[in-house]
Design a protein around this motif. Structure first.
Motif, PDB file in Angstrom:
ATOM      1  N   PRO A 157      -1.364  -6.895 -10.762  1.00  0.00           N
ATOM      2  CA  PRO A 157      -0.828  -6.391  -9.841  1.00  0.00           C
ATOM      3  C   PRO A 157      -1.576  -4.585  -9.343  1.00  0.00           C
ATOM      4  O   PRO A 157      -1.966  -4.137 -10.305  1.00  0.00           O
ATOM      5  N   ARG A 158      -1.089  -4.893  -7.950  1.00  0.00           N
ATOM      6  CA  ARG A 158      -2.141  -3.166  -7.636  1.00  0.00           C
ATOM      7  C   ARG A 158      -0.612  -2.422  -7.618  1.00  0.00           C
ATOM      8  O   ARG A 158       0.620  -2.832  -7.451  1.00  0.00           O
ATOM      9  N   THR A 159      -0.836  -1.100  -7.942  1.00  0.00           N
ATOM     10  CA  THR A 159       0.418  -0.032  -7.598  1.00  0.00           C
ATOM     11  C   THR A 159      -0.224   0.686  -5.940  1.00  0.00           C
ATOM     12  O   THR A 159      -1.360   1.295  -6.252  1.00  0.00           O
ATOM     13  N   LEU A 160       0.520   1.041  -5.712  1.00  0.00           N
ATOM     14  CA  LEU A 160       0.690   2.810  -4.531  1.00  0.00           C
ATOM     15  C   LEU A 160      -0.563   3.774  -4.738  1.00  0.00           C
ATOM     16  O   LEU A 160       0.418   3.864  -6.053  1.00  0.00           O
ATOM     17  N   ASP A 161      -0.913   3.716  -4.066  1.00  0.00           N
ATOM     18  CA  ASP A 161      -1.143   5.750  -4.580  1.00  0.00           C
ATOM     19  C   ASP A 161      -0.802   6.240  -3.594  1.00  0.00           C
ATOM     20  O   ASP A 161      -0.385   6.136  -2.481  1.00  0.00           O
ATOM     21  N   HIS A 162       0.825   6.815  -4.215  1.00  0.00           N
ATOM     22  CA  HIS A 162       1.790   7.746  -3.354  1.00  0.00           C
ATOM     23  C   HIS A 162       1.323   8.702  -2.641  1.00  0.00           C
ATOM     24  O   HIS A 162       1.725   9.691  -2.034  1.00  0.00           O
ATOM     25  N   GLY A 163      -0.077   9.642  -3.386  1.00  0.00           N
ATOM     26  CA  GLY A 163      -0.472  10.478  -2.248  1.00  0.00           C
ATOM     27  C   GLY A 163      -1.021   9.203  -1.075  1.00  0.00           C
ATOM     28  O   GLY A 163      -0.327  10.914  -0.269  1.00  0.00           O
ATOM     29  N   SER A 164      -1.072   8.598  -0.887  1.00  0.00           N
ATOM     30  CA  SER A 164      -1.323   8.091   0.134  1.00  0.00           C
ATOM     31  C   SER A 164      -0.255   7.737   1.121  1.00  0.00           C
ATOM     32  O   SER A 164      -0.885   7.914   2.459  1.00  0.00           O
ATOM     33  N   MET A 165       0.363   7.777   1.102  1.00  0.00           N
ATOM     34  CA  MET A 165       2.029   8.357   1.035  1.00  0.00           C
ATOM     35  C   MET A 165       2.362   9.518   1.947  1.00  0.00           C
ATOM     36  O   MET A 165       3.094   9.493   2.402  1.00  0.00           O
ATOM     37  N   SER A 166       1.579  10.550   1.391  1.00  0.00           N
ATOM     38  CA  SER A 166       1.538  11.921   2.306  1.00  0.00           C
ATOM     39  C   SER A 166       2.466  12.259   3.362  1.00  0.00           C
ATOM     40  O   SER A 166       2.969  13.207   4.190  1.00  0.00           O
ATOM     41  N   PRO A 167       1.749  11.727   4.034  1.00  0.00           N
ATOM     42  CA  PRO A 167       1.705  12.280   5.932  1.00  0.00           C
ATOM     43  C   PRO A 167       3.055  11.955   6.260  1.00  0.00           C
ATOM     44  O   PRO A 167       4.126  12.580   7.141  1.00  0.00           O
ATOM     45  N   PHE A 168       4.219  10.986   5.384  1.00  0.00           N
ATOM     46  CA  PHE A 168       5.421  10.865   5.791  1.00  0.00           C
ATOM     47  C   PHE A 168       6.327  11.747   4.976  1.00  0.00           C
ATOM     48  O   PHE A 168       7.611  12.000   5.325  1.00  0.00           O
ATOM     49  N   SER A 169       5.510  12.952   3.650  1.00  0.00           N
ATOM     50  CA  SER A 169       6.599  14.087   3.845  1.00  0.00           C
ATOM     51  C   SER A 169       6.661  15.297   4.876  1.00  0.00           C
ATOM     52  O   SER A 169       7.043  16.148   4.313  1.00  0.00           O
ATOM     53  N   GLY A 170       5.773  14.691   5.695  1.00  0.00           N
ATOM     54  CA  GLY A 170       5.284  15.608   7.066  1.00  0.00           C
ATOM     55  C   GLY A 170       6.515  15.053   8.312  1.00  0.00           C
ATOM     56  O   GLY A 170       7.312  14.395   8.029  1.00  0.00           O
ATOM     57  N   LYS A 171       5.928  15.651   9.284  1.00  0.00           N
ATOM     58  CA  LYS A 171       6.876  15.167  11.014  1.00  0.00           C
ATOM     59  C   LYS A 171       6.693  13.882  11.186  1.00  0.00           C
ATOM     60  O   LYS A 171       5.657  13.169  11.214  1.00  0.00           O
ATOM     61  N   THR A 172       7.800  13.659  11.928  1.00  0.00           N
ATOM     62  CA  THR A 172       7.612  12.122  11.598  1.00  0.00           C
ATOM     63  C   THR A 172       8.503  11.833  12.669  1.00  0.00           C
ATOM     64  O   THR A 172       9.515  12.652  13.138  1.00  0.00           O
ATOM     65  N   LYS A 173       8.346  10.985  13.968  1.00  0.00           N
ATOM     66  CA  LYS A 173       9.283  10.904  14.950  1.00  0.00           C
ATOM     67  C   LYS A 173       9.040   9.244  14.997  1.00  0.00           C
ATOM     68  O   LYS A 173       8.655   8.464  14.628  1.00  0.00           O
ATOM     69  N   ASN A 180      11.606   4.666   8.008  1.00  0.00           N
ATOM     70  CA  ASN A 180      10.773   5.716   8.084  1.00  0.00           C
ATOM     71  C   ASN A 180      11.331   7.147   6.487  1.00  0.00           C
ATOM     72  O   ASN A 180      10.626   7.473   6.144  1.00  0.00           O
ATOM     73  N   GLU A 181      12.375   6.124   6.076  1.00  0.00           N
ATOM     74  CA  GLU A 181      13.847   7.052   5.525  1.00  0.00           C
ATOM     75  C   GLU A 181      13.136   6.697   4.128  1.00  0.00           C
ATOM     76  O   GLU A 181      12.488   7.315   2.974  1.00  0.00           O
ATOM     77  N   VAL A 182      12.590   5.629   4.019  1.00  0.00           N
ATOM     78  CA  VAL A 182      12.251   5.031   2.380  1.00  0.00           C
ATOM     79  C   VAL A 182      11.071   5.627   2.353  1.00  0.00           C
ATOM     80  O   VAL A 182      10.122   5.765   1.311  1.00  0.00           O
ATOM     81  N   LEU A 183      10.215   5.135   3.637  1.00  0.00           N
ATOM     82  CA  LEU A 183       8.487   6.224   3.231  1.00  0.00           C
ATOM     83  C   LEU A 183       8.373   7.738   2.590  1.00  0.00           C
ATOM     84  O   LEU A 183       7.329   7.985   1.582  1.00  0.00           O
ATOM     85  N   GLN A 184       9.302   8.369   2.919  1.00  0.00           N
ATOM     86  CA  GLN A 184       9.367  10.000   3.131  1.00  0.00           C
ATOM     87  C   GLN A 184       9.611   9.923   1.407  1.00  0.00           C
ATOM     88  O   GLN A 184       9.081  10.597   1.152  1.00  0.00           O
ATOM     89  N   LYS A 185      10.959   8.140   1.077  1.00  0.00           N
ATOM     90  CA  LYS A 185      11.285   9.185  -0.331  1.00  0.00           C
ATOM     91  C   LYS A 185       9.623   8.868  -1.470  1.00  0.00           C
ATOM     92  O   LYS A 185      10.027   8.848  -2.217  1.00  0.00           O
ATOM     93  N   MET A 186       8.965   7.325  -0.751  1.00  0.00           N
ATOM     94  CA  MET A 186       7.918   6.775  -1.101  1.00  0.00           C
ATOM     95  C   MET A 186       7.032   7.839  -1.359  1.00  0.00           C
ATOM     96  O   MET A 186       6.636   8.210  -2.659  1.00  0.00           O
ATOM     97  N   SER A 187       6.692   8.752  -0.745  1.00  0.00           N
ATOM     98  CA  SER A 187       5.897   9.413  -0.144  1.00  0.00           C
ATOM     99  C   SER A 187       6.458  10.648  -1.583  1.00  0.00           C
ATOM    100  O   SER A 187       5.229  11.331  -2.068  1.00  0.00           O
ATOM    101  N   SER A 188       6.864  10.839  -2.596  1.00  0.00           N
ATOM    102  CA  SER A 188       7.148  12.345  -3.397  1.00  0.00           C
ATOM    103  C   SER A 188       7.673  11.482  -4.892  1.00  0.00           C
ATOM    104  O   SER A 188       8.001  12.055  -5.741  1.00  0.00           O
ATOM    105  N   ALA A 189       7.659   9.792  -4.459  1.00  0.00           N
ATOM    106  CA  ALA A 189       8.556   9.080  -5.965  1.00  0.00           C
ATOM    107  C   ALA A 189       7.119   8.843  -6.797  1.00  0.00           C
ATOM    108  O   ALA A 189       5.886   9.131  -7.250  1.00  0.00           O
ATOM    109  N   PRO A 190       7.362   8.891  -8.269  1.00  0.00           N
ATOM    110  CA  PRO A 190       7.177   8.993  -9.147  1.00  0.00           C
ATOM    111  C   PRO A 190       5.301   7.597  -8.799  1.00  0.00           C
ATOM    112  O   PRO A 190       6.506   6.528  -8.048  1.00  0.00           O
TER     113      PRO A 190
END
Length: 161
Positions: free
Chosen positions: A44-60, A98-108
């Motif tokens: 199993p592979r795990t997500l690199d949460h650092g790669s999700m960081s764009p969703f902690s910024g501006k989204t539309k 979008n909210e889930v992606l934002q939450k994932m960007s800061s999750a451990p």
């Protein structure tokens, strides 16, 4: 051992029983079934949460089929295309993704996508849509499959082995 009890041949609109001949042919050509090694599930592979960081910024969210986001250090918006996800039927589901992606960007980190989706599903069942955003008035629940598919379509996604 044969697998067929009776073999019938249709010849000029006449049915002929050719079972004996079919068994002779089968006996003269023994089947060779190769032995294959057992299938091994991939690690199993795990997500690199650092790669999700764009969703902690501006989204539309211009419509139900896309999420626009800005990468760090860039001015141009990138687009997460959800148009192939036919089960997304209204923009509230896209907002929720979008909210889930934002939450994932800061999750451990350390969890697989499957584990994260199972945990999210349990949180939604227990706490409702507010588990991803305090003001959940304009959100609606997509299926977990659409959330996972959206993550899978994210071009900058990085995975850890």
């Amino acid at each position: 051992p044969g697998y067929t009890d009776t073999v019938l041949l249709l010849d000029n609109y006449t049915v002929v029983d050719v079972t004996k001949r079919a068994k002779e042919i089968a006996a003269s050509r023994p089947a060779h079934i190769p032995t294959l090694p057992p299938l091994v599930s991939p690690k199993p592979r795990t997500l690199d949460h650092g790669s999700m960081s764009p969703f902690s910024g501006k989204t539309k969210i211009p419509d139900k089929s896309s999420i626009s986001y800005t990468m760090r250090g860039e001015e141009n918006m990138s687009v997460l295309d959800l148009s192939a996800l036919e089960q997304i039927v209204e923009v509230g589901q896209t907002r929720f993704i979008n909210e889930v992606l934002q939450k994932m960007s800061s999750a451990p980190g350390g969890k697989t996508l499957k584990e994260m989706m199972e945990q999210l599903s349990k949180e939604i069942d227990l706490h409702g849509l507010g588990c991803v955003k305090d003001n959940s008035n304009w959100l609606s629940r997509p299926r977990i499959y659409e959330i996972a598919a959206a993550i899978n379509r994210y071009r900058h996604l990085a995975l850890n082995n």
